[in-house]
Motif scaffolding. Structure first.
Motif, PDB file in Angstrom:
ATOM      1  N   ASN A 136       0.833  -1.202   0.000  1.00  0.00           N
ATOM      2  CA  ASN A 136       0.000   0.000   0.000  1.00  0.00           C
ATOM      3  C   ASN A 136       0.865   1.249   0.000  1.00  0.00           C
ATOM      4  O   ASN A 136       2.093   1.175   0.128  1.00  0.00           O
ATOM      5  CB  ASN A 136      -0.884   0.001   1.243  1.00  0.00           C
ATOM      6  N   THR A 137       0.208   2.400  -0.094  1.00  0.00           N
ATOM      7  CA  THR A 137       0.910   3.686   0.021  1.00  0.00           C
ATOM      8  C   THR A 137       0.306   4.561   1.119  1.00  0.00           C
ATOM      9  O   THR A 137       0.716   5.700   1.292  1.00  0.00           O
ATOM     10  CB  THR A 137       0.829   4.463  -1.308  1.00  0.00           C
ATOM     11  N   VAL A 138      -0.636   4.016   1.880  1.00  0.00           N
ATOM     12  CA  VAL A 138      -1.411   4.841   2.800  1.00  0.00           C
ATOM     13  C   VAL A 138      -0.559   5.452   3.904  1.00  0.00           C
ATOM     14  O   VAL A 138      -0.867   6.540   4.415  1.00  0.00           O
ATOM     15  CB  VAL A 138      -2.577   4.029   3.393  1.00  0.00           C
ATOM     16  N   HIS A 139       0.530   4.785   4.310  1.00  0.00           N
ATOM     17  CA  HIS A 139       1.331   5.311   5.415  1.00  0.00           C
ATOM     18  C   HIS A 139       2.433   6.257   4.946  1.00  0.00           C
ATOM     19  O   HIS A 139       3.240   6.706   5.753  1.00  0.00           O
ATOM     20  CB  HIS A 139       1.939   4.154   6.206  1.00  0.00           C
ATOM     21  N   GLY A 140       2.458   6.553   3.648  1.00  0.00           N
ATOM     22  CA  GLY A 140       3.420   7.520   3.135  1.00  0.00           C
ATOM     23  C   GLY A 140       2.885   8.943   3.225  1.00  0.00           C
ATOM     24  O   GLY A 140       1.711   9.173   3.523  1.00  0.00           O
ATOM     25  N   VAL A 141       3.758   9.906   2.969  1.00  0.00           N
ATOM     26  CA  VAL A 141       3.381  11.320   2.998  1.00  0.00           C
ATOM     27  C   VAL A 141       3.281  11.811   1.562  1.00  0.00           C
ATOM     28  O   VAL A 141       4.299  11.930   0.870  1.00  0.00           O
ATOM     29  CB  VAL A 141       4.416  12.161   3.778  1.00  0.00           C
ATOM     30  N   PRO A 142       2.059  12.082   1.054  1.00  0.00           N
ATOM     31  CA  PRO A 142       1.916  12.528  -0.338  1.00  0.00           C
ATOM     32  C   PRO A 142       2.782  13.744  -0.641  1.00  0.00           C
ATOM     33  O   PRO A 142       2.871  14.677   0.163  1.00  0.00           O
ATOM     34  CB  PRO A 142       0.426  12.869  -0.439  1.00  0.00           C
ATOM     35  N   GLY A 143       3.436  13.694  -1.783  1.00  0.00           N
ATOM     36  CA  GLY A 143       4.321  14.781  -2.183  1.00  0.00           C
ATOM     37  C   GLY A 143       5.770  14.544  -1.837  1.00  0.00           C
ATOM     38  O   GLY A 143       6.653  15.236  -2.349  1.00  0.00           O
ATOM     39  N   SER A 144       6.043  13.575  -0.971  1.00  0.00           N
ATOM     40  CA  SER A 144       7.423  13.284  -0.585  1.00  0.00           C
ATOM     41  C   SER A 144       8.062  12.337  -1.594  1.00  0.00           C
ATOM     42  O   SER A 144       7.379  11.626  -2.332  1.00  0.00           O
ATOM     43  CB  SER A 144       7.470  12.659   0.809  1.00  0.00           C
ATOM     44  N   ASP A 145       9.403  12.327  -1.614  1.00  0.00           N
ATOM     45  CA  ASP A 145      10.123  11.408  -2.488  1.00  0.00           C
ATOM     46  C   ASP A 145       9.811   9.957  -2.148  1.00  0.00           C
ATOM     47  O   ASP A 145       9.675   9.105  -3.028  1.00  0.00           O
ATOM     48  CB  ASP A 145      11.633  11.642  -2.379  1.00  0.00           C
ATOM     49  N   SER A 146       9.707   9.670  -0.848  1.00  0.00           N
ATOM     50  CA  SER A 146       9.444   8.292  -0.438  1.00  0.00           C
ATOM     51  C   SER A 146       8.070   7.828  -0.898  1.00  0.00           C
ATOM     52  O   SER A 146       7.893   6.697  -1.369  1.00  0.00           O
ATOM     53  CB  SER A 146       9.576   8.151   1.083  1.00  0.00           C
ATOM     54  N   HIS A 147       7.070   8.693  -0.803  1.00  0.00           N
ATOM     55  CA  HIS A 147       5.715   8.333  -1.221  1.00  0.00           C
ATOM     56  C   HIS A 147       5.653   8.082  -2.726  1.00  0.00           C
ATOM     57  O   HIS A 147       4.996   7.123  -3.179  1.00  0.00           O
ATOM     58  CB  HIS A 147       4.725   9.423  -0.826  1.00  0.00           C
ATOM     59  N   ALA A 148       6.337   8.907  -3.488  1.00  0.00           N
ATOM     60  CA  ALA A 148       6.367   8.722  -4.940  1.00  0.00           C
ATOM     61  C   ALA A 148       7.005   7.384  -5.304  1.00  0.00           C
ATOM     62  O   ALA A 148       6.560   6.693  -6.234  1.00  0.00           O
ATOM     63  CB  ALA A 148       7.132   9.869  -5.597  1.00  0.00           C
ATOM     64  N   LEU A 149       8.028   7.004  -4.548  1.00  0.00           N
ATOM     65  CA  LEU A 149       8.685   5.726  -4.785  1.00  0.00           C
ATOM     66  C   LEU A 149       7.754   4.574  -4.417  1.00  0.00           C
ATOM     67  O   LEU A 149       7.678   3.568  -5.138  1.00  0.00           O
ATOM     68  CB  LEU A 149       9.980   5.656  -3.977  1.00  0.00           C
ATOM     69  N   TRP A 150       7.038   4.705  -3.307  1.00  0.00           N
ATOM     70  CA  TRP A 150       6.067   3.679  -2.912  1.00  0.00           C
ATOM     71  C   TRP A 150       5.025   3.482  -4.010  1.00  0.00           C
ATOM     72  O   TRP A 150       4.653   2.355  -4.325  1.00  0.00           O
ATOM     73  CB  TRP A 150       5.361   4.083  -1.624  1.00  0.00           C
ATOM     74  N   GLN A 151       4.536   4.592  -4.568  1.00  0.00           N
ATOM     75  CA  GLN A 151       3.510   4.495  -5.600  1.00  0.00           C
ATOM     76  C   GLN A 151       4.009   3.694  -6.808  1.00  0.00           C
ATOM     77  O   GLN A 151       3.303   2.830  -7.339  1.00  0.00           O
ATOM     78  CB  GLN A 151       3.069   5.886  -6.040  1.00  0.00           C
ATOM     79  N   LYS A 152       5.231   3.978  -7.240  1.00  0.00           N
ATOM     80  CA  LYS A 152       5.791   3.246  -8.373  1.00  0.00           C
ATOM     81  C   LYS A 152       5.938   1.767  -8.049  1.00  0.00           C
ATOM     82  O   LYS A 152       5.676   0.908  -8.900  1.00  0.00           O
ATOM     83  CB  LYS A 152       7.145   3.837  -8.763  1.00  0.00           C
ATOM     84  N   ALA A 153       6.350   1.475  -6.830  1.00  0.00           N
ATOM     85  CA  ALA A 153       6.545   0.084  -6.429  1.00  0.00           C
ATOM     86  C   ALA A 153       5.216  -0.672  -6.376  1.00  0.00           C
ATOM     87  O   ALA A 153       5.123  -1.827  -6.825  1.00  0.00           O
ATOM     88  CB  ALA A 153       7.245   0.025  -5.072  1.00  0.00           C
ATOM     89  N   VAL A 154       4.181  -0.031  -5.831  1.00  0.00           N
ATOM     90  CA  VAL A 154       2.861  -0.668  -5.762  1.00  0.00           C
ATOM     91  C   VAL A 154       2.308  -0.896  -7.168  1.00  0.00           C
ATOM     92  O   VAL A 154       1.737  -1.950  -7.468  1.00  0.00           O
ATOM     93  CB  VAL A 154       1.898   0.183  -4.920  1.00  0.00           C
ATOM     94  N   GLN A 155       2.484   0.085  -8.041  1.00  0.00           N
ATOM     95  CA  GLN A 155       2.000  -0.040  -9.421  1.00  0.00           C
ATOM     96  C   GLN A 155       2.743  -1.133 -10.187  1.00  0.00           C
ATOM     97  O   GLN A 155       2.231  -1.653 -11.184  1.00  0.00           O
ATOM     98  CB  GLN A 155       2.144   1.304 -10.141  1.00  0.00           C
ATOM     99  N   ASP A 156       3.932  -1.498  -9.705  1.00  0.00           N
ATOM    100  CA  ASP A 156       4.738  -2.508 -10.381  1.00  0.00           C
ATOM    101  C   ASP A 156       4.364  -3.937  -9.954  1.00  0.00           C
ATOM    102  O   ASP A 156       4.721  -4.896 -10.634  1.00  0.00           O
ATOM    103  CB  ASP A 156       6.226  -2.256 -10.082  1.00  0.00           C
ATOM    104  N   TYR A 157       3.648  -4.072  -8.851  1.00  0.00           N
ATOM    105  CA  TYR A 157       3.329  -5.404  -8.329  1.00  0.00           C
ATOM    106  C   TYR A 157       2.510  -6.272  -9.289  1.00  0.00           C
ATOM    107  O   TYR A 157       2.762  -7.484  -9.394  1.00  0.00           O
ATOM    108  CB  TYR A 157       2.630  -5.302  -6.976  1.00  0.00           C
ATOM    109  N   PRO A 158       1.513  -5.732  -9.999  1.00  0.00           N
ATOM    110  CA  PRO A 158       0.765  -6.589 -10.932  1.00  0.00           C
ATOM    111  C   PRO A 158       1.655  -7.254 -11.979  1.00  0.00           C
ATOM    112  O   PRO A 158       1.383  -8.404 -12.368  1.00  0.00           O
ATOM    113  CB  PRO A 158      -0.228  -5.613 -11.576  1.00  0.00           C
ATOM    114  N   ALA A 159       2.724  -6.579 -12.407  1.00  0.00           N
ATOM    115  CA  ALA A 159       3.641  -7.186 -13.376  1.00  0.00           C
ATOM    116  C   ALA A 159       4.371  -8.373 -12.760  1.00  0.00           C
ATOM    117  O   ALA A 159       4.580  -9.403 -13.423  1.00  0.00           O
ATOM    118  CB  ALA A 159       4.649  -6.145 -13.874  1.00  0.00           C
ATOM    119  N   LEU A 160       4.746  -8.262 -11.484  1.00  0.00           N
ATOM    120  CA  LEU A 160       5.402  -9.371 -10.796  1.00  0.00           C
ATOM    121  C   LEU A 160       4.456 -10.564 -10.689  1.00  0.00           C
ATOM    122  O   LEU A 160       4.853 -11.718 -10.931  1.00  0.00           O
ATOM    123  CB  LEU A 160       5.859  -8.924  -9.402  1.00  0.00           C
ATOM    124  N   ILE A 161       3.202 -10.307 -10.328  1.00  0.00           N
ATOM    125  CA  ILE A 161       2.219 -11.384 -10.200  1.00  0.00           C
ATOM    126  C   ILE A 161       1.937 -12.020 -11.552  1.00  0.00           C
ATOM    127  O   ILE A 161       1.727 -13.233 -11.655  1.00  0.00           O
ATOM    128  CB  ILE A 161       0.938 -10.848  -9.540  1.00  0.00           C
TER     129      ILE A 161
END
Length: 365
Positions: free
Chosen positions: A53-78
């Motif tokens: 998930n990305t819910v525990h990240g801070v929107p607008g931060s570098d870490s949150h943007a990275l989380w979003q990319k990682a979550v969006q990448d999970y369907p490709a792994l599956i």
């Protein structure tokens, strides 16, 4: 005459190590993964709650943007490893103590570009019929994934072995050997392994091995408690995160609770807290069958002050690569794919500034 294979040693069979082995193993590489435990995910990965998930990240931060990319990448792994679907499920419901707080969370996540829905009490009760006190409103995400961290690490490792990787369990790494500032080998409890590249993915152990080489990566450990309960009947359909409890139930009916580890009294133990949460579950749910505590384990999550992982070659030692950080279960599969391109082809990952652990101006840890 064929080119010599690139020799790579990966230290640690947690989520970072197994993901790196999966992406690096090929006919062009000689990948050896070394793990002190008897199985993959024996350390902090095996104590992860399992929420992508990305819910525990801070929107607008570098870490949150990275989380979003990682979550969006999970369907490709599956898609590439469809057996992951056998131990994962989708959907989460999250709410705060008051409806305005929950509505603010919904607006924040929606503005951050996430696919979420604000649902009412009737819908919540339909989604989770065993919830005793359904809140007035909740944020529903169909894209969040609940996953078994241990089985995920094992699946990645099995795929890496199929691609030619070698796995050596029950071996403790005592030191990384260098000559003239370049990695030459790894010394383990079974002897020496020659290599061209060492990938540090040992979670908290990464910090210790780096310090042996005179490198301080700035890691701090953040403890978290994972509680597991045996149950004979399924009664939770999604990940639920409310004011009193963060809980999910796996497809094998095991119930998991995640909790920060900040004991209020010196005599509090993980088991005591685990038994206390049994009463919370009884109050929050109509339990169709009794629950019993299986385990209460503390995982020491590797974190950094800037909230970013450490992924990249270490300038001080040629051939030494770092791959660690929190939340590893979310980030590792995505970052490992980028790191493999970096290690094999020199394609530096397009990740946030300082995510490789170096200052962009001084190029130092």
């Amino acid at each position: 005459m064929p080119l010599q294979k690139r020799r790579i040693i990966i230290i640690g069979a947690g989520i970072f190590g197994t993901a790196m082995a999966y992406h690096l193993a090929s006919p062009q590489t000689d990948v050896v993964l070394v793990e002190s435990g008897p199985n993959p995910a024996c350390g902090v990965t095996g104590r992860a709650f399992g929420w992508i998930n990305t819910v525990h990240g801070v929107p607008g931060s570098d870490s949150h943007a990275l989380w979003q990319k990682a979550v969006q990448d999970y369907p490709a792994l599956i898609h590439d490893l469809p057996e992951i679907s056998e131990f994962s499920r989708h959907g989460s419901l999250l709410w705060h103590a008051s409806a305005p707080e929950t509505e603010h969370l919904f607006t924040t996540r929606l503005n951050a570009g996430e696919t979420v829905e604000l649902v009412d009490r009737t819908t919540i009760s339909r989604l989770e019929p065993h919830l005793r006190h359904a809140p007035e409103t909740a944020v529903f995400s169909t894209e969040d994934i609940a996953i078994d961290p241990i089985r995920l690490a094992g699946t990645l490792l099995n795929a890496a072995r199929t691609r030619g990787a070698t796995v050596r369990f029950g071996e403790t790494v005592s030191s990384i050997e260098t000559v003239n500032g370049h990695v030459t080998g790894v010394r383990t409890s079974s002897g020496r392994i020659e290599t061209d590249c060492v990938l540090l993915a040992a979670g908290p152990g990464t910090d210790m091995l780096a310090k042996q080489l005179g490198i301080d990566i700035g890691m701090a450990l953040s403890p978290a408690l994972l509680l597991r309960y045996a149950c004979d009947t399924p009664f939770i359909r999604h990940i639920l995160d409310g004011p009193r409890v963060e809980v999910r139930q796996s497809l094998d009916k095991t119930v998991f609770i995640a909790e920060s580890w900040h004991p209020q009294h010196p005599d509090e133990t993980p088991s005591i807290i685990g038994k206390r949460f049994l009463s919370v579950l009884t109050e929050e749910f109509d339990l169709p069958s009794p629950l019993s505590l299986i385990s209460a384990d503390i995982g020491h999550r590797p974190t950094f002050e800037d909230k970013l992982p450490r992924l990249g070659f270490v300038p001080e030692v040629q051939g030494l690569y770092l791959a660690t950080g929190h939340p590893g279960l979310i980030l590792a599969p995505y970052l490992a794919r980028l790191a493999a391109r970096d290690i094999l082809y020199g394609e530096v990952p397009a990740i946030p500034k300082r995510a490789n652990g170096t200052d962009p101006l001084t190029n130092k840890i």
